[in-house]
Design a protein around this motif. Structure first.
Motif, PDB file in Angstrom:
ATOM      1  N   GLU A 269      29.977  39.007  49.603  1.00  0.00           N
ATOM      2  CA  GLU A 269      28.600  39.444  49.400  1.00  0.00           C
ATOM      3  C   GLU A 269      28.475  40.904  49.812  1.00  0.00           C
ATOM      4  O   GLU A 269      28.904  41.290  50.900  1.00  0.00           O
ATOM      5  N   PRO A 270      27.907  41.757  48.950  1.00  0.00           N
ATOM      6  CA  PRO A 270      27.771  43.183  49.295  1.00  0.00           C
ATOM      7  C   PRO A 270      26.951  43.380  50.570  1.00  0.00           C
ATOM      8  O   PRO A 270      26.038  42.594  50.872  1.00  0.00           O
ATOM      9  N   ILE A 271      27.257  44.432  51.313  1.00  0.00           N
ATOM     10  CA  ILE A 271      26.560  44.713  52.567  1.00  0.00           C
ATOM     11  C   ILE A 271      25.331  45.573  52.332  1.00  0.00           C
ATOM     12  O   ILE A 271      24.665  45.976  53.292  1.00  0.00           O
ATOM     13  N   THR A 272      25.017  45.859  51.068  1.00  0.00           N
ATOM     14  CA  THR A 272      23.838  46.649  50.740  1.00  0.00           C
ATOM     15  C   THR A 272      23.209  46.107  49.462  1.00  0.00           C
ATOM     16  O   THR A 272      23.889  45.511  48.629  1.00  0.00           O
TER      17      THR A 272
ATOM     18  N   ALA B 123      22.404  53.048  40.355  1.00  0.00           N
ATOM     19  CA  ALA B 123      22.295  54.504  40.446  1.00  0.00           C
ATOM     20  C   ALA B 123      22.624  54.988  41.858  1.00  0.00           C
ATOM     21  O   ALA B 123      23.376  55.955  42.049  1.00  0.00           O
ATOM     22  N   GLN B 124      22.089  54.297  42.859  1.00  0.00           N
ATOM     23  CA  GLN B 124      22.336  54.688  44.246  1.00  0.00           C
ATOM     24  C   GLN B 124      23.814  54.508  44.615  1.00  0.00           C
ATOM     25  O   GLN B 124      24.401  55.354  45.290  1.00  0.00           O
ATOM     26  N   LEU B 125      24.415  53.420  44.137  1.00  0.00           N
ATOM     27  CA  LEU B 125      25.831  53.190  44.418  1.00  0.00           C
ATOM     28  C   LEU B 125      26.702  54.260  43.756  1.00  0.00           C
ATOM     29  O   LEU B 125      27.673  54.736  44.338  1.00  0.00           O
ATOM     30  N   GLY B 126      26.334  54.616  42.517  1.00  0.00           N
ATOM     31  CA  GLY B 126      27.092  55.664  41.827  1.00  0.00           C
ATOM     32  C   GLY B 126      27.041  56.985  42.575  1.00  0.00           C
ATOM     33  O   GLY B 126      28.061  57.674  42.727  1.00  0.00           O
ATOM     34  N   ILE B 127      25.844  57.336  43.055  1.00  0.00           N
ATOM     35  CA  ILE B 127      25.697  58.573  43.836  1.00  0.00           C
ATOM     36  C   ILE B 127      26.491  58.482  45.127  1.00  0.00           C
ATOM     37  O   ILE B 127      27.135  59.450  45.556  1.00  0.00           O
ATOM     38  N   ALA B 128      26.474  57.305  45.755  1.00  0.00           N
ATOM     39  CA  ALA B 128      27.195  57.114  47.017  1.00  0.00           C
ATOM     40  C   ALA B 128      28.692  57.289  46.824  1.00  0.00           C
ATOM     41  O   ALA B 128      29.378  57.905  47.661  1.00  0.00           O
ATOM     42  N   VAL B 129      29.225  56.743  45.729  1.00  0.00           N
ATOM     43  CA  VAL B 129      30.665  56.883  45.454  1.00  0.00           C
ATOM     44  C   VAL B 129      31.031  58.348  45.277  1.00  0.00           C
ATOM     45  O   VAL B 129      31.997  58.843  45.870  1.00  0.00           O
ATOM     46  N   LEU B 130      30.264  59.042  44.447  1.00  0.00           N
ATOM     47  CA  LEU B 130      30.549  60.459  44.197  1.00  0.00           C
ATOM     48  C   LEU B 130      30.432  61.278  45.483  1.00  0.00           C
ATOM     49  O   LEU B 130      31.255  62.160  45.749  1.00  0.00           O
ATOM     50  N   ALA B 131      29.423  60.970  46.297  1.00  0.00           N
ATOM     51  CA  ALA B 131      29.226  61.702  47.546  1.00  0.00           C
ATOM     52  C   ALA B 131      30.363  61.432  48.532  1.00  0.00           C
ATOM     53  O   ALA B 131      30.858  62.344  49.196  1.00  0.00           O
TER      54      ALA B 131
ATOM     55  N   LEU C  73      29.714  57.309  52.559  1.00  0.00           N
ATOM     56  CA  LEU C  73      29.525  56.391  51.447  1.00  0.00           C
ATOM     57  C   LEU C  73      28.609  55.236  51.842  1.00  0.00           C
ATOM     58  O   LEU C  73      27.649  54.912  51.124  1.00  0.00           O
ATOM     59  N   GLY C  74      28.884  54.621  52.982  1.00  0.00           N
ATOM     60  CA  GLY C  74      28.072  53.496  53.433  1.00  0.00           C
ATOM     61  C   GLY C  74      26.629  53.888  53.690  1.00  0.00           C
ATOM     62  O   GLY C  74      25.697  53.169  53.307  1.00  0.00           O
ATOM     63  N   ALA C  75      26.441  55.052  54.315  1.00  0.00           N
ATOM     64  CA  ALA C  75      25.090  55.500  54.639  1.00  0.00           C
ATOM     65  C   ALA C  75      24.276  55.782  53.385  1.00  0.00           C
ATOM     66  O   ALA C  75      23.112  55.365  53.262  1.00  0.00           O
ATOM     67  N   ILE C  76      24.868  56.482  52.420  1.00  0.00           N
ATOM     68  CA  ILE C  76      24.154  56.836  51.195  1.00  0.00           C
ATOM     69  C   ILE C  76      23.884  55.592  50.345  1.00  0.00           C
ATOM     70  O   ILE C  76      22.874  55.502  49.639  1.00  0.00           O
TER      71      ILE C  76
ATOM     72  N   GLY D  83      46.195  53.760  56.340  1.00  0.00           N
ATOM     73  CA  GLY D  83      45.213  52.792  56.828  1.00  0.00           C
ATOM     74  C   GLY D  83      43.790  53.238  56.548  1.00  0.00           C
ATOM     75  O   GLY D  83      42.942  52.438  56.125  1.00  0.00           O
ATOM     76  N   ALA D  84      43.503  54.519  56.761  1.00  0.00           N
ATOM     77  CA  ALA D  84      42.157  55.035  56.494  1.00  0.00           C
ATOM     78  C   ALA D  84      41.834  54.970  55.007  1.00  0.00           C
ATOM     79  O   ALA D  84      40.684  54.720  54.621  1.00  0.00           O
ATOM     80  N   GLY D  85      42.853  55.189  54.155  1.00  0.00           N
ATOM     81  CA  GLY D  85      42.637  55.031  52.715  1.00  0.00           C
ATOM     82  C   GLY D  85      42.258  53.609  52.368  1.00  0.00           C
ATOM     83  O   GLY D  85      41.385  53.367  51.524  1.00  0.00           O
ATOM     84  N   GLY D  86      42.884  52.654  53.053  1.00  0.00           N
ATOM     85  CA  GLY D  86      42.510  51.257  52.859  1.00  0.00           C
ATOM     86  C   GLY D  86      41.109  50.958  53.360  1.00  0.00           C
ATOM     87  O   GLY D  86      40.388  50.147  52.781  1.00  0.00           O
ATOM     88  N   GLY D  87      40.706  51.629  54.454  1.00  0.00           N
ATOM     89  CA  GLY D  87      39.356  51.468  54.972  1.00  0.00           C
ATOM     90  C   GLY D  87      38.303  51.979  54.003  1.00  0.00           C
ATOM     91  O   GLY D  87      37.248  51.348  53.812  1.00  0.00           O
ATOM     92  N   PHE D  88      38.575  53.110  53.389  1.00  0.00           N
ATOM     93  CA  PHE D  88      37.656  53.669  52.399  1.00  0.00           C
ATOM     94  C   PHE D  88      37.536  52.734  51.196  1.00  0.00           C
ATOM     95  O   PHE D  88      36.435  52.484  50.683  1.00  0.00           O
ATOM     96  N   LYS D  89      38.688  52.187  50.767  1.00  0.00           N
ATOM     97  CA  LYS D  89      38.687  51.254  49.648  1.00  0.00           C
ATOM     98  C   LYS D  89      37.839  50.017  49.968  1.00  0.00           C
ATOM     99  O   LYS D  89      37.052  49.556  49.137  1.00  0.00           O
ATOM    100  N   GLN D  90      37.976  49.481  51.188  1.00  0.00           N
ATOM    101  CA  GLN D  90      37.225  48.287  51.570  1.00  0.00           C
ATOM    102  C   GLN D  90      35.731  48.572  51.637  1.00  0.00           C
ATOM    103  O   GLN D  90      34.903  47.721  51.296  1.00  0.00           O
ATOM    104  N   THR D  91      35.372  49.773  52.075  1.00  0.00           N
ATOM    105  CA  THR D  91      33.958  50.155  52.101  1.00  0.00           C
ATOM    106  C   THR D  91      33.378  50.179  50.694  1.00  0.00           C
ATOM    107  O   THR D  91      32.246  49.736  50.455  1.00  0.00           O
ATOM    108  N   LEU D  92      34.171  50.683  49.738  1.00  0.00           N
ATOM    109  CA  LEU D  92      33.744  50.677  48.344  1.00  0.00           C
ATOM    110  C   LEU D  92      33.503  49.250  47.854  1.00  0.00           C
ATOM    111  O   LEU D  92      32.492  48.957  47.198  1.00  0.00           O
ATOM    112  N   ILE D  93      34.426  48.371  48.182  1.00  0.00           N
ATOM    113  CA  ILE D  93      34.322  46.985  47.717  1.00  0.00           C
ATOM    114  C   ILE D  93      33.114  46.292  48.344  1.00  0.00           C
ATOM    115  O   ILE D  93      32.325  45.631  47.668  1.00  0.00           O
ATOM    116  N   ASP D  94      32.947  46.459  49.661  1.00  0.00           N
ATOM    117  CA  ASP D  94      31.893  45.752  50.381  1.00  0.00           C
ATOM    118  C   ASP D  94      30.493  46.252  50.039  1.00  0.00           C
ATOM    119  O   ASP D  94      29.516  45.512  50.196  1.00  0.00           O
ATOM    120  N   THR D  95      30.383  47.502  49.604  1.00  0.00           N
ATOM    121  CA  THR D  95      29.070  48.004  49.209  1.00  0.00           C
ATOM    122  C   THR D  95      28.684  47.562  47.802  1.00  0.00           C
ATOM    123  O   THR D  95      27.556  47.797  47.358  1.00  0.00           O
TER     124      THR D  95
END
Length: 475
Positions: free
Chosen positions: A15-18, A23-31, A58-61, A343-355
């Motif tokens: 389940e997404p955390i947001t 539109a907001q997710l697209g902006i968040a990814v680009l940011a 990414l998570g904040a935006i 590891g941090a690259g994997g963390g960024f990937k997981q944030t993308l998935i969870d959002t």
């Protein structure tokens, strides 16, 4: 990631955390991606810190609670390190053994003697493709990197002229040919025949790896002309250790070529044996299959190779028992930064998935009215670009287009699997742990990695996708 864990991922979406809209997710990814690139290129911040800050941005935006964004990042980091961290460490130990014992020199000298000059890139792509058939991409990388760097250094080749063919061979096998996890999951999802998919996968892989490997490496070597980084080679005082230096340390004896090759191929044989047993028996409760599942796991296979290497590499080279532990310690120091960055690259990937970015791409693409094979490729491309994970792209795209395979022939169902696999390899960039793995191993900056690795991955994806579409018209 094992086949079981991938299937669980496909069957149990998170389940997404947001609740952000598309539109907001697209902006968040680009940011988020912009923050990472800006911090690394303009502010020269370490990639580990840049990826961490980019994930939080990414998570904040995207409107995710900060505590959940942090949990997503740390979970992804931990999962990635757990999956590839130990493999990288064991590979580094094996690489150090090969280098310090003279085993790598033995292999390099043999390869240079048999395949010098223009044939060297072709030799590297052949070796990488054969080794990459049963191996996870990360395992193949850590096994081949010492050879790639030594060949480039000793033969005075451009690093990209040698490295790109090796990476292409590994990547093509990983994305297109079972028994890799992605193709296996896609085969199950669409109900394709494994044997037909394997045969067609090899057929698609041949022209793909030739174009993306030896042919593209000519241009990559011109765009990025860099030497093999000394820090990842066998070093003494920061420079490559020569046979004369080894002789001065009573290490002038080398292990035999056969023993060295057998040590390197041991994990390949063990993992291939596991894959074959899984296919033939296909019963998780069977005792034989359970035994092979253990000895053929990447961890045990690489660990076995390291332990065997003590006797086949170090002992013939004159290493005493007291020298083994310091060698292991020295082999781990250079990979500390690599582990954190990957590891941090994997963390960024997981944030993308969870959002919910992956689900956003699926939702947008549901109404596309285009041929099934092209649709599968485009969906996998979109998810790959958004999440950085070839496996997530394969699982998600296969689940979405699986109903389309109901009325397909056996060959076209197999081609649907390959179209998904091809799309899942498209343009690896800063949200892919593999991007950072290649960058750090080859000592490149972000721009150089994009010009070489990212472009190579795109060529693989486009060529393989094109070959799949062509085959669909004639078979």
């Amino acid at each position: 990631m094992t086949r079981l864990s991938v299937e669980m991922l496909a069957a149990d979406p998170v389940e997404p955390i947001t609740s952000a809209g598309h539109a907001q997710l697209g902006i968040a990814v680009l940011a988020g991606i912009a923050v990472i690139v800006l911090l690394i290129t303009q502010f020269k911040l370490h990639a580990f810190l840049s990826l961490t800050l980019g994930s939080l941005a990414l998570g904040a935006i995207a409107g995710a609670p900060l505590d959940k964004a942090i949990v997503s990042f740390t979970t992804g980091l931990g999962t990635t390190v757990a999956g590839v961290g130990v493999l990288i460490a064991l590979g580094a130990i094996l690489g150090k053994m090969l280098a310090d014992s003279g085993g790598a020199d033995q292999i390099v000298d043999t390869i240079l003697a048999k395949a010098g000059g223009r044939s060297m890139p072709w030799a590297m792509v052949l070796i990488a493709s054969v080794i990459g058939l049963p191996l996870f991409f990360e395992v193949g990388v850590v096994l081949l990197i010492p050879v790639v760097l030594m060949v480039a250094k000793r033969g005075n080749y451009s690093l990209m002229r040698i490295g790109i063919p090796a990476l292409a061979g590994l990547s093509v096998m990983h994305g297109l040919v079972p028994p890799h996890p992605g193709p296996l999951v896609a085969i199950d999802a669409v109900g394709a025949n494994l044997g037909v998919t394997l045969a067609l996968g090899v057929l698609v892989a041949i022209p793909t790896v030739i174009i993306a490997g030896p042919l593209f490496s000519r241009y990559a070597a011109r765009w990025v002309d860099v030497p093999a980084p000394d820090r990842m080679l066998n070093t003494t005082g920061g420079s490559p250790q020569t046979p004369a230096q080894r002789a001065s340390e009573d290490l002038d004896k080398r292990p035999g070529f056969g023993a060295t090759l057998a040590t390197i191929l041991l994990p390949v044989v063990l993992m291939l044996s596991k894959a074959l047993v899984d296919i033939v028996i296909d019963d998780p409760e069977n005792t034989v299959q359970r035994v092979f599942d253990v000895i053929g796991s990447p961890l045990i296979a690489l660990l076995a190779s390291v332990l065997v290497g003590i006797f086949t590499l170090l002992r013939p080279a004159g290493f005493s028992k007291e020298r083994v532990s310091p060698l292991v310690e020295k082999s781990l120091a250079p990979i500390a930064g690599i582990l954190l960055i990957v590891g941090a690259g994997g963390g960024f990937k997981q944030t993308l998935i969870d959002t919910g970015v992956g689900q956003m791409v699926l939702d947008i693409s549901e109404d596309w009215s285009i041929p099934a094979l092209l649709l599968a490729w485009l969906i996998a491309v979109a998810i790959r670009l958004a999440t950085g994970s070839a496996t997530v792209a394969t699982v998600s795209a296969a689940g979405l287009v699986a109903p389309l395979a109901a009325d397909m022939s056996t060959t076209h169902a197999a081609l649907l699997v390959l179209a998904i696999g091809a799309g899942s390899l498209f343009f690896s960039h800063v949200n892919d742990a593999g991007f950072w793995l290649v960058k750090e191993y080859f000592g490149l900056n972000v721009g150089q990695t994009v010009k070489t690795w990212s472009v190579m991955e795109t060529i693989i994806s486009v060529v393989a996708g094109g070959v799949v579409l062509l085959l669909s018209l004639i078979i």
